[in-house]
Design a protein around this motif. Structure first.
Motif, PDB file in Angstrom:
ATOM      1  N   ASP A   6       0.829  -1.206   0.000  1.00 24.51           N
ATOM      2  CA  ASP A   6       0.000   0.000   0.000  1.00 24.51           C
ATOM      3  C   ASP A   6       0.865   1.258   0.000  1.00 24.51           C
ATOM      4  O   ASP A   6       0.535   2.242  -0.663  1.00 24.51           O
TER       5      ASP A   6
ATOM      6  N   ASP B  75      -0.107   6.963   3.524  1.00 26.15           N
ATOM      7  CA  ASP B  75      -0.142   5.681   4.249  1.00 26.15           C
ATOM      8  C   ASP B  75       0.728   5.654   5.508  1.00 26.15           C
ATOM      9  O   ASP B  75       1.236   4.603   5.865  1.00 26.15           O
TER      10      ASP B  75
ATOM     11  N   HIS C 148      -5.051   5.928   6.439  1.00 25.34           N
ATOM     12  CA  HIS C 148      -6.235   5.153   6.846  1.00 25.34           C
ATOM     13  C   HIS C 148      -5.992   4.396   8.150  1.00 25.34           C
ATOM     14  O   HIS C 148      -6.716   3.438   8.437  1.00 25.34           O
ATOM     15  N   HIS C 149      -4.977   4.783   8.915  1.00 27.18           N
ATOM     16  CA  HIS C 149      -4.686   4.067  10.156  1.00 27.18           C
ATOM     17  C   HIS C 149      -5.515   4.592  11.316  1.00 27.18           C
ATOM     18  O   HIS C 149      -5.666   5.798  11.489  1.00 27.18           O
TER      19      HIS C 149
ATOM     20  N   THR D  24      -4.974   2.933   1.815  1.00 26.64           N
ATOM     21  CA  THR D  24      -4.763   4.289   1.298  1.00 26.64           C
ATOM     22  C   THR D  24      -5.039   4.298  -0.207  1.00 26.64           C
ATOM     23  O   THR D  24      -5.599   5.254  -0.738  1.00 26.64           O
TER      24      THR D  24
ATOM     25  N   ASP E 293      -3.125  -4.537   1.246  1.00 30.03           N
ATOM     26  CA  ASP E 293      -3.672  -4.242   2.576  1.00 30.03           C
ATOM     27  C   ASP E 293      -4.892  -5.088   2.923  1.00 30.03           C
ATOM     28  O   ASP E 293      -5.197  -5.278   4.096  1.00 30.03           O
TER      29      ASP E 293
HETATM   30 MN   LIG Z   1      -1.991   0.989   4.207  1.00 27.15          MN
END
Ligand SMILES: [Mn+2]
Length: 346
Positions: A48, A103, A126-127, A146, A176
């Motif tokens: 990703d 990311d 996106h964490h 991401t 991912d």
């Molecule tokens: Mn990722």
């Protein structure tokens, strides 16, 4: 218009569509005005990180921008075929006017390449454990990848998704979601994959290169970890040492994705892998079944990630860290996991 001098954060779930549209407009303008763009992602870059950085870079180059993609640890052999992979730098050398990070949950994840540089202009992530570090942090926590966010957003930001860009995005999406089998996979990621296929992506080929293909040294390295597997009270663990890398002839400093293979063991509520690093440090990776949140454990050791997949880089000796981390992981399972039974694939 939004103020430029204050950091802007978008958690889409808590903001109105108006805010989202205004933010799209702002990012579109900024990208249109930028001429020389640096794109950075995290250390030990996964599919990703590589796919998102290369995709964004590709789309911007096709829009006439000068772009430098920077990954401190370079691009793994399996992703070298991707458009732009060979031009990836290990440090920032372009005199940029716009800085993007993709990311990365926090500024430490990018390594040292941004040390002494001003705040990134745009961060896309996106964490779940994301800590804002850009002028704009575009974050959708727990979205699959991401690359999924970028697939949706690039056209809204005035950029085209060509076949080359789509191929990089597919890598990120597949990596991912482990090929649509992580427990956060939604219909949205399958629709995104369909959209990317319609741009001409060879799904079977990209799937193979991203997830199935393994070098002989990777498989031998897995073997070193597999023979040391231990299962105790729902926690499956193993260790990869510096010696294991030498024995297997494995050149990288990661786990060669062994952690994702451990999730096939049905008795494992949590899998944890210790990867010894040079300079007295250990990289720890966790995976968990639905209902457990290993990012909570990772955060206690200065790391982070997602509910079902998290990691931390911890300073100290291997044996000492194993003891600490296993104690904390067992403590977590004992308090949270007692009533849990595996009922899903990963
Ligand atoms: Mn990722």
């Amino acid at each position: 218009m939004m103020e430029l001098n204050n950091p802007i954060v978008l958690m889409r779930t808590t903001n109105s569509m108006n805010v989202a549209q205004e933010l799209d407009h702002l990012i579109t303008q900024q990208l249109a005005n930028a001429k020389r763009i640096v794109i950075v992602s995290h250390i030990r870059p996964d599919g990703d990180a590589v796919g998102s950085a290369l995709a964004f870079g590709n789309a911007l180059r096709e829009a006439g921008k000068q772009v430098e993609c920077v990954l401190q640890d370079g691009v793994a052999e399996r992703y070298q075929y991707l458009p732009g992979a060979k031009e990836v730098a290990s440090e920032v050398s372009l005199d940029y006017d716009y800085l993007i990070v993709v990311d990365s949950a926090d500024s430490h994840r990018v390594g040292t390449v941004l040390d002494d540089l001003p705040k990134p202009d745009l961060v896309i992530d996106h964490h779940k454990t994301h800590i804002d570090f850009g002028k704009i942090d575009y974050v959708e926590a727990e979205t699959e990848a991401t690359a999924l966010l970028l697939t949706e957003k690039l056209p809204h930001w005035g950029l085209e998704v060509s076949k080359n860009t789509a191929t990089c995005l597919m890598v990120g999406l597949l990596a991912d979601t482990l090929g649509f089998r992580t427990n956060n996979t939604t219909p949205r990621s399958l629709r995104t994959a369909a959209d990317l296929m319609e741009k001409g992506v060879d799904l079977v080929q990209v799937y193979h290169q991203t997830l199935s293909m393994r070098s002989l040294s990777e498989i031998r390295y897995w073997g070193q970890g597999l023979i040391k597997l231990e299962l105790n009270d729902g926690v499956l663990s193993s260790t990869l040492t510096l010696d294991d890398r030498i024995i297997a002839g494995y050149p990288e400093n990661d786990d060669a994705d062994l952690i994702n293979t451990l999730t096939v063991v049905p008795e494992a509520l949590i899998s944890v892998l210790f990867i010894e690093q040079e300079n007295d440090g250990v990289k720890v990776s966790w995976r968990s079944v639905k209902g457990l949140d290993v990012s909570e454990i990772a955060a206690r050791f200065g790391g982070g990630g997602h509910a079902s997949a998290a990691g931390a880089d911890i300073a100290g000796g291997l044996e000492e860290i194993k003891k600490l981390v296993l104690a904390e992981t067992h403590h977590y399972v004992n308090t949270k996991g007692i009533s849990l039974k595996r009922n899903d694939g990963v």
